[in-house]
Enzyme design. Structure first.
Site, PDB file in Angstrom:
ATOM      1  N   LYS A 100      -5.598  -5.996  11.956  1.00 13.34           N
ATOM      2  CA  LYS A 100      -5.119  -5.384  10.726  1.00 13.34           C
ATOM      3  C   LYS A 100      -5.933  -5.997   9.596  1.00 13.34           C
ATOM      4  O   LYS A 100      -5.811  -7.184   9.306  1.00 13.34           O
ATOM      5  CB  LYS A 100      -3.626  -5.642  10.518  1.00 13.34           C
ATOM      6  CG  LYS A 100      -3.112  -4.996   9.231  1.00 13.34           C
ATOM      7  CD  LYS A 100      -1.732  -5.483   8.843  1.00 13.34           C
ATOM      8  CE  LYS A 100      -1.399  -5.011   7.438  1.00 13.34           C
ATOM      9  NZ  LYS A 100      -0.182  -5.638   6.898  1.00 13.34           N
ATOM     10  N   ASN A 118       7.948  -6.223   6.789  1.00 15.37           N
ATOM     11  CA  ASN A 118       8.284  -7.610   7.098  1.00 15.37           C
ATOM     12  C   ASN A 118       9.395  -8.119   6.183  1.00 15.37           C
ATOM     13  O   ASN A 118      10.493  -8.450   6.624  1.00 15.37           O
ATOM     14  CB  ASN A 118       7.029  -8.479   6.959  1.00 15.37           C
ATOM     15  CG  ASN A 118       7.210  -9.904   7.475  1.00 15.37           C
ATOM     16  OD1 ASN A 118       6.241 -10.594   7.742  1.00 15.37           O
ATOM     17  ND2 ASN A 118       8.421 -10.382   7.642  1.00 15.37           N
ATOM     18  N   THR A 119       9.117  -8.150   4.875  1.00 18.20           N
ATOM     19  CA  THR A 119      10.033  -8.787   3.934  1.00 18.20           C
ATOM     20  C   THR A 119      11.422  -8.179   3.955  1.00 18.20           C
ATOM     21  O   THR A 119      12.425  -8.902   3.887  1.00 18.20           O
ATOM     22  CB  THR A 119       9.453  -8.712   2.512  1.00 18.20           C
ATOM     23  OG1 THR A 119       8.117  -9.228   2.513  1.00 18.20           O
ATOM     24  CG2 THR A 119      10.296  -9.514   1.538  1.00 18.20           C
ATOM     25  N   GLY A 170       6.025  -6.567  -0.435  1.00 13.91           N
ATOM     26  CA  GLY A 170       7.176  -7.378  -0.763  1.00 13.91           C
ATOM     27  C   GLY A 170       8.044  -6.879  -1.901  1.00 13.91           C
ATOM     28  O   GLY A 170       9.022  -7.544  -2.266  1.00 13.91           O
ATOM     29  N   ALA A 198       3.753  -1.649   3.972  1.00 10.68           N
ATOM     30  CA  ALA A 198       4.089  -2.441   2.785  1.00 10.68           C
ATOM     31  C   ALA A 198       4.944  -1.675   1.787  1.00 10.68           C
ATOM     32  O   ALA A 198       4.785  -0.472   1.588  1.00 10.68           O
ATOM     33  CB  ALA A 198       2.838  -2.967   2.077  1.00 10.68           C
ATOM     34  N   GLY A 199       5.857  -2.416   1.176  1.00 15.48           N
ATOM     35  CA  GLY A 199       6.649  -1.902   0.075  1.00 15.48           C
ATOM     36  C   GLY A 199       7.986  -1.300   0.438  1.00 15.48           C
ATOM     37  O   GLY A 199       8.771  -0.958  -0.441  1.00 15.48           O
TER      38      GLY A 199
END
Length: 256
Positions: free
Chosen positions: A96, A206-207, A157, A184-185
Site C-alpha cells: 500500500k 483503522n481509526t 483519521g 481513509a476518513g
C-alpha cells in the site's frame, strides 16, 4: 468478493492494525468483522531476531492477507526504501503506497505518488496507491502499472465519511474494471455502506474501529455494513426522484 492482482480475498473489509487498546482486542476486531486484509506499517517491525516478532505472530494467527504500507513517508525515496523492506519482511509483492504531501491533511503528493508507483511497479511490486479521487491522477497511476486504486473518502483519521460523492461516483464510472477501495476518513458503518452502494469493491479503515469505545463491536458493525452495501448495489437500487409516488396502487380503489 474482490480480486486484487489475481488474488481473491475473503471480505470487502480491510482493517488497519494500529492504535488498538490491546492485541487481544485487535484479534477480536478481525474475528468479529470478518475482515480479509490487514494493513501493517513496517515501522511496527524491526530487523532483529526478537523485535516485533510477537506482533508478527499475532498477524499471522489472524489468517488474513497482509498488506504492508509505507505510512508516514514524505518522499519517493523513503517510500521505495520502506516498500523494499516490507517485501523482505513480509514476503509479499503487495504494497500500500503512501507518499504524503501535506502534514496537516495527510493528502497524498500526486507527483511523488506517480513517480514511486512507476518505480515500484517496474520492480515487480503490486501497488495499492493511497490517492485522492482526482481522475487525472488515477489515470496516470493506472498507466504506470497500478491495477488497484485507493481514493480517500476524507483525510485520514477524521471520520468525515465521503466528502466528494460526485468525484467517487465519477471514478467508479470511469474505471469499471479496476478494483476501487475507499481508503481513509470513514467514521461510521453507514458511510462504509454508502461507499459500497456507489459500487466500490472494498473499504479500508483503522481509526474508526481502533478508537471506538468497543472496537470489536464497531468492527463487527462495519463488517455487516459493508456486506449490506454490496448487496444493495447488486440489487440495482431505485433512482431518486423529486416528486412523491404512492407505494400502494390507487388503481381500482373504491370511490366513496
Amino acid at each position: 468478493m474482490p480480486t486484487f492482482y489475481g488474488t481473491e480475498v475473503t471480505s470487502r473489509l480491510m482493517l488497519g492494525t494500529a492504535q488498538y487498546p490491546s492485541p487481544a482486542i485487535l484479534a477480536d476486531a478481525f474475528r468479529l468483522s470478518g475482515a480479509g486484509i490487514a494493513t501493517v506499517s513496517v515501522r511496527r517491525e524491526a530487523g532483529g531476531d526478537q523485535a516485533g516478532q510477537d506482533f508478527w505472530a499475532l498477524i499471522r494467527d489472524l489468517g488474513v492477507a497482509v498488506l504492508p504500507n509505507t505510512a508516514g513517508c514524505y518522499s519517493v525515496r523513503e517510500a521505495i526504501t520502506t516498500a523494499q523492506m516490507a517485501r523482505e519482511l513480509f514476503d509479499t509483492n503487495w504494497i500500500k503506497l503512501e507518499v504524503i504531501g501535506h502534514a496537516d491533511t495527510l493528502q497524498p503528493d500526486p507527483f511523488g505518488l506517480i513517480e514511486a508507483a512507476a518505480q515500484l511497479a517496474g520492480d515487480g511490486f503490486e501497488v495499492f496507491p493511497y490517492c485522492t479521487e482526482d481522475l487525472v491522477l488515477c489515470e496516470r497511476l493506472v498507466e504506470v502499472g497500478c491495477k488497484v486504486l485507493m481514493p480517500w473518502g476524507a483525510p485520514i483519521g477524521t471520520g468525515l465519511g465521503l466528502n466528494n460523492i460526485y468525484g467517487l461516483r465519477s471514478l467508479r464510472a470511469h474505471f469499471p474494471d479496476i478494483p476501487l477501495v475507499v481508503d481513509a476518513g470513514l467514521g461510521l458503518p453507514s458511510q462504509a455502506a454508502h461507499a459500497m452502494e456507489l459500487g466500490y469493491d472494498a473499504v479500508l479503515l483503522n481509526t474508526a474501529v481502533a478508537k471506538a469505545g468497543d472496537p470489536a463491536a464497531m468492527a463487527q458493525a462495519f463488517g455487516l455494513a459493508v456486506e449490506a452495501g454490496a448487496l444493495a448495489a447488486r440489487a440495482d437500487p431505485m433512482d431518486a426522484r423529486d416528486m412523491a409516488a404512492p407505494s400502494t396502487p390507487v388503481f381500482g380503489k373504491a370511490m366513496l
